[in-house]
Design an enzyme around this catalytic site. Structure first.
Site, PDB file in Angstrom:
ATOM      1  N   ILE A 247       0.896  -1.292   0.004  1.00 58.70           N
ATOM      2  CA  ILE A 247      -0.119   0.088   0.017  1.00 58.70           C
ATOM      3  C   ILE A 247       0.775   1.176  -0.058  1.00 58.70           C
ATOM      4  CG2 ILE A 247      -1.762   1.196   1.275  1.00 58.70           C
ATOM      5  CD1 ILE A 247      -2.686  -1.322   2.455  1.00 58.70           C
TER       6      ILE A 247
ATOM      7  N   GLU B 273       3.836   7.561   2.376  1.00 58.11           N
ATOM      8  CA  GLU B 273       4.306   8.764   2.124  1.00 58.11           C
ATOM      9  C   GLU B 273       5.677   8.943   1.304  1.00 58.11           C
ATOM     10  OE1 GLU B 273       3.763  10.984   5.655  1.00 58.11           O
ATOM     11  OE2 GLU B 273       1.588  10.681   5.824  1.00 58.11           O
TER      12      GLU B 273
ATOM     13  N   HIS C 160       9.156   4.148  -0.863  1.00 54.68           N
ATOM     14  CA  HIS C 160       9.480   2.710  -0.435  1.00 54.68           C
ATOM     15  C   HIS C 160       8.418   1.945  -1.286  1.00 54.68           C
ATOM     16  CE1 HIS C 160      10.871  -0.571   1.819  1.00 54.68           C
ATOM     17  NE2 HIS C 160       9.874  -0.739   2.213  1.00 54.68           N
TER      18      HIS C 160
END
Length: 164
Positions: free
Chosen positions: A87, A90, A93
């Site tokens: 998912i 911010e 990654h």
């Protein structure tokens, strides 16, 4: 006139080429509720094909390709189903995990000629993930298993192992 032949590799529940097939399911359980749904769908598809599943769990999506490669080295499996969820957060990654896990799985499948269904969801929100994972909705776990089974049926047909 051109001769045309089409091989339909979509697995059918009674396809004798899939009976007894040994399917390795590698799941990342980073998000338990999502993982539960993905796994339920995958196991239902594998059972419908009269194949056998072995399920192993890893911490996250990046660990799935290595675990699959290690276990494929045993010679005990005919196909792999990868299940997990990434998912977006911010930071960047997400892009690394999503891209590298997909690339490594594709490399594994092509280099080793192993049928592989990629059921690693890459989504923006948990709600999107749940909608895609739920068996009653998009059933992406089942779809990943069906993809692996379909390619396995095609491989067995190409290898001459399919009963006539």
């Amino acid at each position: 006139m051109v001769a045309h032949t089409r091989a339909d590799s979509a697995p059918k529940p009674t396809d004798p080429a899939l009976a007894g097939a040994r399917i390795l399911v590698v799941e990342a359980r980073y998000y338990d509720a999502i993982a539960d749904e993905l796994l339920a769908g995958a196991l239902a598809a594998i059972e419908a094909a009269d194949a056998r599943a072995t399920v192993v769990t890893v911490p996250g999506a990046l660990e799935i390709p290595a675990a699959a490669a290690i276990l494929l080295d045993t010679g005990a499996y005919d196909a792999v189903v990868a299940l997990g969820c990434v998912i977006r957060g911010e930071t960047g990654h997400y892009d690394i995990v999503a891209g590298e896990s997909a690339r490594a799985l594709m490399d594994l499948s092509v280099q080793r000629r192993v049928p592989l269904g990629n059921g690693i969801l890459t989504v923006e929100t948990e709600a999107q993930a749940l909608a895609r994972a739920r068996v009653a909705e998009m059933n992406k776990g089942g779809g990943a298993a069906e993809a692996a089974l379909g390619v396995l049926a095609l491989k067995r047909m190409a290898d001459g192992a399919r009963p006539r």
